[in-house]
Design a protein around this motif. Sequence first.
Motif, PDB file in Angstrom:
ATOM      1  N   MET A   1       4.192  -0.947  -5.243  1.00  0.00           N
ATOM      2  CA  MET A   1       4.826   0.305  -4.869  1.00  0.00           C
ATOM      3  C   MET A   1       6.123   0.506  -5.643  1.00  0.00           C
ATOM      4  SD  MET A   1       2.991   2.016  -2.796  1.00  0.00           S
ATOM      5  CE  MET A   1       4.189   3.157  -2.126  1.00  0.00           C
ATOM      6  N   SER A   2       6.895  -0.607  -5.836  1.00  0.00           N
ATOM      7  CA  SER A   2       8.147  -0.492  -6.569  1.00  0.00           C
ATOM      8  C   SER A   2       7.907  -0.106  -8.016  1.00  0.00           C
ATOM      9  CB  SER A   2       8.919  -1.816  -6.498  1.00  0.00           C
ATOM     10  OG  SER A   2       8.175  -2.865  -7.085  1.00  0.00           O
ATOM     11  N   ASN A   3       6.825  -0.630  -8.627  1.00  0.00           N
ATOM     12  CA  ASN A   3       6.513  -0.283 -10.008  1.00  0.00           C
ATOM     13  C   ASN A   3       6.065   1.170 -10.119  1.00  0.00           C
ATOM     14  OD1 ASN A   3       7.122  -2.856 -10.953  1.00  0.00           O
ATOM     15  ND2 ASN A   3       5.076  -3.607 -10.540  1.00  0.00           N
ATOM     16  N   ARG A   4       5.283   1.633  -9.164  1.00  0.00           N
ATOM     17  CA  ARG A   4       4.893   3.046  -9.149  1.00  0.00           C
ATOM     18  C   ARG A   4       6.122   3.932  -9.005  1.00  0.00           C
ATOM     19  NH1 ARG A   4      -0.444   3.622  -5.239  1.00  0.00           N
ATOM     20  NH2 ARG A   4      -1.977   2.794  -6.708  1.00  0.00           N
ATOM     21  N   ASN A 137      -0.616  -6.417 -10.140  1.00  0.00           N
ATOM     22  CA  ASN A 137       0.717  -6.097  -9.617  1.00  0.00           C
ATOM     23  C   ASN A 137       1.168  -4.681  -9.976  1.00  0.00           C
ATOM     24  OD1 ASN A 137       0.901  -8.682  -8.574  1.00  0.00           O
ATOM     25  ND2 ASN A 137       1.992  -9.496 -10.349  1.00  0.00           N
ATOM     26  N   ARG A 138       0.300  -3.945 -10.659  1.00  0.00           N
ATOM     27  CA  ARG A 138       0.582  -2.550 -11.055  1.00  0.00           C
ATOM     28  C   ARG A 138       1.815  -2.447 -11.953  1.00  0.00           C
ATOM     29  NH1 ARG A 138      -2.873   0.399  -7.972  1.00  0.00           N
ATOM     30  NH2 ARG A 138      -3.512  -0.495  -5.957  1.00  0.00           N
ATOM     31  N   ASP A 139       1.941  -3.423 -12.856  1.00  0.00           N
ATOM     32  CA  ASP A 139       3.039  -3.403 -13.826  1.00  0.00           C
ATOM     33  C   ASP A 139       2.714  -2.586 -15.072  1.00  0.00           C
ATOM     34  OD1 ASP A 139       4.376  -5.165 -12.167  1.00  0.00           O
ATOM     35  OD2 ASP A 139       3.712  -6.950 -13.265  1.00  0.00           O
ATOM     36  N   VAL A 140       1.430  -2.355 -15.320  1.00  0.00           N
ATOM     37  CA  VAL A 140       0.998  -1.873 -16.629  1.00  0.00           C
ATOM     38  C   VAL A 140       1.576  -0.501 -16.959  1.00  0.00           C
ATOM     39  CG1 VAL A 140      -0.988  -1.296 -18.062  1.00  0.00           C
ATOM     40  CG2 VAL A 140      -1.101  -3.249 -16.522  1.00  0.00           C
TER      41      VAL A 140
END
Length: 395
Positions: A1-4, A137-140
């Motif tokens: 969520m933080s990366n989004r 981790n949704r970093d991309v």
Amino acid sequence: MSNRFGTSLFFLVSSALLILLAGLTKNAIVVVSVAFMMLILSSYIYLSAGSLILKLYKARKIQRDENPLLYSILEELSSRAQVKTPELYSFEAEIPGMFTVGNGSKAFIAISTSMFETFDDLNLEVLLAHEVGHIKNRDVSLNTVTALFAGVIMLFPELAMWGSILSGFGQPHDPAPRFFRFATTALAAPPAATLVQLTNPQRRELEADEVAIKLTRNPQLLAKNLEYLENYIPFQPVTGKFNPGHFHLFSTHTQRIRGDRAMFISMFDTHPDTGDRVMHILNHSNYKENGILTTRYSRVPGFFDPKSWKLAMGTSFVAYMMFLFVIIVLVTFALKDFNFLINGGIAGAYIGSVLFFMRITAKVTRRKPQQKCLLSAHKRIIQNSRQVFKYFVKR
């Protein structure tokens, strides 16, 4: 969520600044037009940033029949991580490297030809698991958008050099083009490095390592391969050109700058200290024997150089002051007179903004490796002492 949230905030802030500038015209049509254009541009960048970076590296897609084992390994890792299997690409480079780009719905893993020569498919598994960790981790998306903008900023030094060459100032190795490139690097490095460091890449690397451990259950091999790359890379001749704005994409310190701009590399040191990273991997995986951590590692020299960092910061500040002189000259020519109040106001606002910005740059790019290593060693001593005590209590 933080990366989004970070990705969304990046587009919102940049769009808001342009909309505010458009608001100075006091024309509602202009403001709405700018807002609509930023919406379209932001959507295009979000969806196409990964493809643009792959094109920059001239990466080509690896077909399944070329390396079926590697595809099977990647599919298995993706299945365990419960993410969509990314596509595999390869790019020409003499330095072993691997990175992942894309957006929330599609990801691409690019592997250098030297990486294939250095590791076999089974050794590549743990490194692929690290990249899959970034996807999980949704970093991309955040990594890709940051790399695109930071990379564009760091292209200006090359454009300045070629602009001076085309203007008749000599060849690439002559003093004048090199000076223009160096001065522009001093101007471009602080904003590019600050943009990258604000995304906290060190934390995201450690979190991707944790996912890789869970996926492969082989922390020893992951630590060994990362340490090997860190020891191997610095001794290899760099024949290709790598963009410092992309350094955070790679799983290790796989890029180096050499020559007159080498001092600026410390600003882009986006990875944890390798020794501490290895210990984090082994401690997180609970790889112990009789309750005592027995795995040893060799300390890899840090990539952050305090002297080079200070020299880079000082050089950048001088470059910004030189740019102020150019602004004052242009204003004076435009007014056809030297107006002390106007030029003084411009100089005061400019210097204040530069000092504020350089303070932020110093805060996010500076590292204290010696203190960090001592702290990590202290924690390890305490942790291992507790493990020894528990071991003897059980006996």
